[in-house]
Design a protein around this motif. Structure first.
Motif, short mmCIF file in Angstrom:
data_model
loop_
_atom_site.label_atom_id
_atom_site.label_comp_id
_atom_site.label_asym_id
_atom_site.label_seq_id
_atom_site.Cartn_x
_atom_site.Cartn_y
_atom_site.Cartn_z
N ALA A 254 37.27 25.41 43.34
CA ALA A 254 36.66 26.27 44.35
C ALA A 254 35.14 26.11 44.33
N SER A 255 34.63 24.88 44.31
CA SER A 255 33.20 24.62 44.36
C SER A 255 32.98 23.25 44.98
N LYS A 256 31.75 22.99 45.38
CA LYS A 256 31.43 21.72 46.01
C LYS A 256 31.36 20.62 44.95
N LEU A 257 31.51 19.35 45.43
CA LEU A 257 31.51 18.22 44.52
C LEU A 257 30.20 18.13 43.76
N SER A 258 29.07 18.30 44.47
CA SER A 258 27.76 18.19 43.82
C SER A 258 27.61 19.26 42.74
N GLU A 259 28.04 20.50 43.04
CA GLU A 259 27.94 21.57 42.05
C GLU A 259 28.85 21.29 40.86
N SER A 260 30.08 20.83 41.15
CA SER A 260 31.03 20.55 40.07
C SER A 260 30.53 19.43 39.17
N LEU A 261 29.96 18.37 39.77
CA LEU A 261 29.48 17.24 38.98
C LEU A 261 28.38 17.68 38.02
N ILE A 262 27.39 18.39 38.55
CA ILE A 262 26.27 18.82 37.71
C ILE A 262 26.73 19.78 36.62
N LYS A 263 27.60 20.72 37.03
CA LYS A 263 28.06 21.74 36.08
C LYS A 263 28.92 21.15 34.99
N GLN A 264 29.87 20.28 35.37
CA GLN A 264 30.81 19.76 34.38
C GLN A 264 30.23 18.61 33.57
N LEU A 265 29.26 17.89 34.16
CA LEU A 265 28.72 16.74 33.47
C LEU A 265 27.62 17.12 32.48
N PHE A 266 26.83 18.15 32.82
CA PHE A 266 25.67 18.48 32.00
C PHE A 266 25.69 19.88 31.39
N GLU A 267 26.26 20.86 32.13
CA GLU A 267 26.08 22.25 31.71
C GLU A 267 27.08 22.70 30.65
N PHE A 268 28.23 22.08 30.57
CA PHE A 268 29.25 22.57 29.65
C PHE A 268 29.05 22.11 28.21
N HIS A 269 28.51 20.91 28.02
CA HIS A 269 28.45 20.33 26.68
C HIS A 269 27.05 19.78 26.39
N PRO A 270 26.10 20.64 26.01
CA PRO A 270 24.74 20.16 25.69
C PRO A 270 24.74 19.17 24.52
N LYS A 271 25.72 19.28 23.61
CA LYS A 271 25.75 18.37 22.46
C LYS A 271 25.92 16.92 22.91
N VAL A 272 26.57 16.73 24.05
CA VAL A 272 26.73 15.37 24.58
C VAL A 272 25.36 14.77 24.91
N LEU A 273 24.47 15.59 25.49
CA LEU A 273 23.13 15.10 25.83
C LEU A 273 22.35 14.75 24.56
N TYR A 274 22.51 15.57 23.51
CA TYR A 274 21.85 15.25 22.24
C TYR A 274 22.34 13.89 21.71
N THR A 275 23.64 13.67 21.80
CA THR A 275 24.21 12.42 21.30
C THR A 275 23.68 11.22 22.08
N VAL A 276 23.65 11.35 23.41
CA VAL A 276 23.14 10.26 24.25
C VAL A 276 21.67 9.99 23.94
N PHE A 302 17.15 14.86 25.29
CA PHE A 302 17.00 15.95 24.31
C PHE A 302 16.47 17.22 24.99
N ALA A 303 15.52 17.04 25.90
CA ALA A 303 14.95 18.20 26.59
C ALA A 303 16.01 18.89 27.46
N MET A 304 16.82 18.10 28.19
CA MET A 304 17.88 18.67 29.01
C MET A 304 18.93 19.38 28.15
N GLY A 305 19.28 18.74 27.01
CA GLY A 305 20.26 19.37 26.12
C GLY A 305 19.77 20.70 25.58
N PHE A 306 18.49 20.73 25.15
CA PHE A 306 17.93 21.97 24.62
C PHE A 306 17.87 23.05 25.70
N ARG A 307 17.51 22.65 26.90
CA ARG A 307 17.43 23.61 28.00
C ARG A 307 18.83 24.16 28.34
#
Length: 678
Positions: A254-276, A302-307
């Motif tokens: 029940a959300s748009k593709l752009s919202e889902s991509l950003i939310k599921q790719l970056f917002e759910f798992h900050p530890k993934v950004l730290y690893t990358v 790292f900045a995105m993950g911390f945020r």
């Protein structure tokens, strides 16, 4: 036809005519620009829709856009082959931009675009459309059954069920249409390759052979225009092919593709950004690697993950405070006191060990069994079983459950984890390894056995059932015993309304002229108390309409209804053509008839206590002698005595069936196996 419809129809006709009629270069530029704009609109819409059905017109739109591109291809081909291709400015500009100063590089780039369009995007979208259509159609019956189950369980209303069924049908139609429409996209990609080849080869032949142009200049000119025409057609085609893939791969979110991509790719798992970020920093340490860009990207990760991590913690803190505040506000609301007054008609409470049996995600099917119980009892007893509430109770033992009727406990039992219940039907003599117990529904001797003992127990004659079956059987039996308590006036009104749809004269004659809904409820409750089905409401109401003018006593009316249902009662209790029953002696019947006292509140039996005790003892002795002969003891007596004798013994012998002679068909032979005497 409205203005929008007329405009669309005219535009569609113009597209078809443009395949035949020549179009001026200036107008052709406008149409190519419209084609590009339309492709962009479709592409952006496919990104922003919440679910596939929001763009249900897409399959038809694919056909329309494909037709438009083919018409433009034909028109530009006419311009190119007639030597006026340079006047189509969009085609010339695209070709000049791609070809540039190197024809070979430009042609290679063009064919790479074609390969991406045809092999990657188009074939992928076609395959996804095909699979989505197949799985949607295969899942359709299951979804329909799920809607019916929710409707029967009272989770959704009839209108909501109708809307969900309509949506399921629309999904099937949509994905079926997309499976066919994706073939247009594939055909369009193939046509683009052929048209480009025809433009280049045909233009070269016409230019050199017919117009006397120089070969080198002709190659430069016609390849440029052919590639420009191909690019002008392939960019919109690529956009629409991508849109096709987006639409058919759109999950039920029940959300748009752009919202889902950003939310599921970056917002759910900050530890993934730290690893990358760590991996990029490690790569930057390798010699000859572009250190500046890698360190910059690493720092950004790292900045995105911390945020994101800080945002998630802040959101969790706010949500916890909101939940606490909402709970406090809910408790303060005066209407919550009213909600506490509601009592569930049927409730099953269970310990935490039984929770997996009711959890679909853990493979439990108890909920589905509850739905089937409601359907089974509707067919068996003709009643509308109220919604059965299932909930956990931490106060109970882990594998203990209890059944409440109108908030009061009526049954309780305890299961054994990871075990099966082997029930002895009464004739099994072989001993098997197990823990002795009692089957909760009927009190039969049983054993708790392991799964490895199942086959041996069944071969020995035991009936082996799993834990959900134990609970379901127990619940079904409890509802049968208390069906007369669960039947409300509102339920009776629904049953009457159902009869009124086909027998309005009958209902209008009986209610409210002769009987009230409450009086009909008492008759139905009397029948259910002795497990007589009320499914044949027409016969019941017709009998009441016949006898209600002569008596208002609901007990007497119940007897008349039972006699009218003689065929059903005979079939229920008589096996073959012989009824083995216990009879009452003439003296007992005469004593009971003489002891009946009638008052304004109804009739009751007034027998001396010592006579009652003698009857009970006599009947008990007879039943002990017949315990191994008849599975269900039946007492038969005269019609006027039946109801009073039944009430006399029902608390002591609840399972003894009491019938009258008028309730048995004349073709049945009655065999007396005992006589109740003083």
């Amino acid at each position: 036809m409205n203005l929008k419809g007329a405009t669309f129809s005219i535009f569609a006709i113009v597209i078809v005519l443009s395949m035949i009629l020549p179009i001026p270069p200036s107008l052709l530029d406008v149409l190519i620009a419209i084609n590009l704009s339309l492709a962009l609109v479709i592409f952006l819409n496919s990104i922003n829709i919440k679910e596939a059905l929001d763009f249900s017109v897409f399959p038809s739109l694919l056909l329309f856009t494909t037709l438009l591109r083919l018409a433009l291809n034909i028109s530009t081909t006419r311009q190119i082959l007639t030597g006026q291709g340079e006047n189509v400015r969009i085609v010339y500009t695209f070709g000049n931009f791609v070809i540039g100063s190197n024809i070979v590089v430009g042609v290679i780039i063009f064919f790479i675009i074609i390969i991406i369009q045809f092999i990657v995007i188009t074939r992928g979208a076609e395959r996804v459309s095909e699979v989505a259509a197949r799985f949607t159609l295969d899942a359709m019956p299951g979804k329909q059954m799920a809607v019916d189950a929710d409707l029967n369980a009272g989770i959704i209303t009839e209108e909501e069920a109708r809307e969900r069924r309509k949506k399921i049908q629309k999904e099937a139609d949509f994905y079926g249409a997309m499976d066919g429409a994706s073939k247009f996209v594939k055909g369009d990609a193939i046509a683009a390759i052929l048209i480009t080849f025809i433009n280049a080869l045909g233009g070269l032949i016409i230019g050199v052979a017919m117009r006397g142009e120089d070969v080198t200049e002709a190659i430069q000119k016609y390849l440029l225009l052919s590639v420009g025409d191909g690019i002008a057609a392939q960019i919109p085609a690529l956009l629409i092919s991508t849109a096709t893939g987006i639409v058919v791969t759109k999950a039920a979110d029940a959300s748009k593709l752009s919202e889902s991509l950003i939310k599921q790719l970056f917002e759910f798992h900050p530890k993934v950004l730290y690893t990358v970020g760590g991996i990029l920093a490690a790569l930057a340490l390798i010699p000859t690697m572009p250190k500046l860009s890698l360190f910059f990207l690493s720092g950004a990760m790292f900045a995105m993950g911390f945020r994101m991590d800080s945002s998630l913690k802040k959101i969790e803190s706010i949500e916890e405070k909101q939940v606490e505040q909402k709970e406090v506000e809910e408790l303060k609301k005066p209407e919550n006191v009213v909600n506490l007054l509601y009592v569930d008609p049927i409730e099953v409470e269970f310990g935490y060990g039984i929770i997996p049996l009711a959890d679909k995600d853990q493979g439990g099917d108890l909920l589905e069994r509850v739905v089937m119980i409601r359907r089974q009892l509707a067919l068996e007893l003709g009643i509308i079983v109220p919604t059965i509430r299932l909930r956990d109770n931490m106060a109970l033992k882990p594998y203990e459950y209890r059944i409440n009727i109108k908030g009061v406990e009526v049954a309780r039992a305890e299961l054994m984890s990871d075990s099966l219940l082997a029930i002895n039907p009464g004739f099994v003599t072989e001993q098997i390894e197990g823990i002795p117990t009692k089957e909760p529904a009927f009190g039969l001797d049983a054993l708790w056995i392991s799964s490895s003992m199942k086959e041996r127990a069944e071969m020995a004659g035991y009936t082996v059932v799993d834990l959900p079956s134990v609970i379901a059987t127990h619940l079904t039996e409890i509802i049968r015993r208390h069906a007369h308590e669960l039947l409300t006036r509102q339920d009776v009104q629904k049953l009457i309304d159902n009869v009124k749809e086909t027998n309005p004269v009958l209902v209008d004659e009986l209610i409210p002229k002769l009987m009230t809904v409450g009086e009909v409820q008492k008759v139905l409750a009397n029948l259910l108390k002795e497990r007589i089905s009320i499914r044949d409401m027409v016969t019941i109401l017709e009998t009441l309409a016949d006898w209600a003018p002569t008596t208002k006593d609901t007990d007497v009316l119940t007897e008349y209804v039972r006699q009218a249902m003689a065929r059903y009662i005979t079939k229920k209790y008589v096996s073959g053509n012989v009824l083995e029953a216990i009879a009452l002696s003439p003296e007992v019947e005469e004593m009971i008839m003489n002891s009946i006292q009638k008052t304004e509140q109804g009739s009751f039996l007034n027998l001396p206590p010592d006579y009652v005790q003698k009857l009970i003892n006599n009947l008990s002795n007879i039943l002990e002698k017949l315990v191994n002969v008849s599975a269900q003891p039946i007492v038969i007596c005269s019609p006027i005595v039946r109801i009073y004798f039944r009430r006399l013994i029902e608390n002591i012998f609840p399972d003894v069936v009491v019938l009258s002679y008028n309730e048995i068909l004349p073709s049945v032979q009655i065999k007396t196996v005992g006589m109740v005497e003083f």
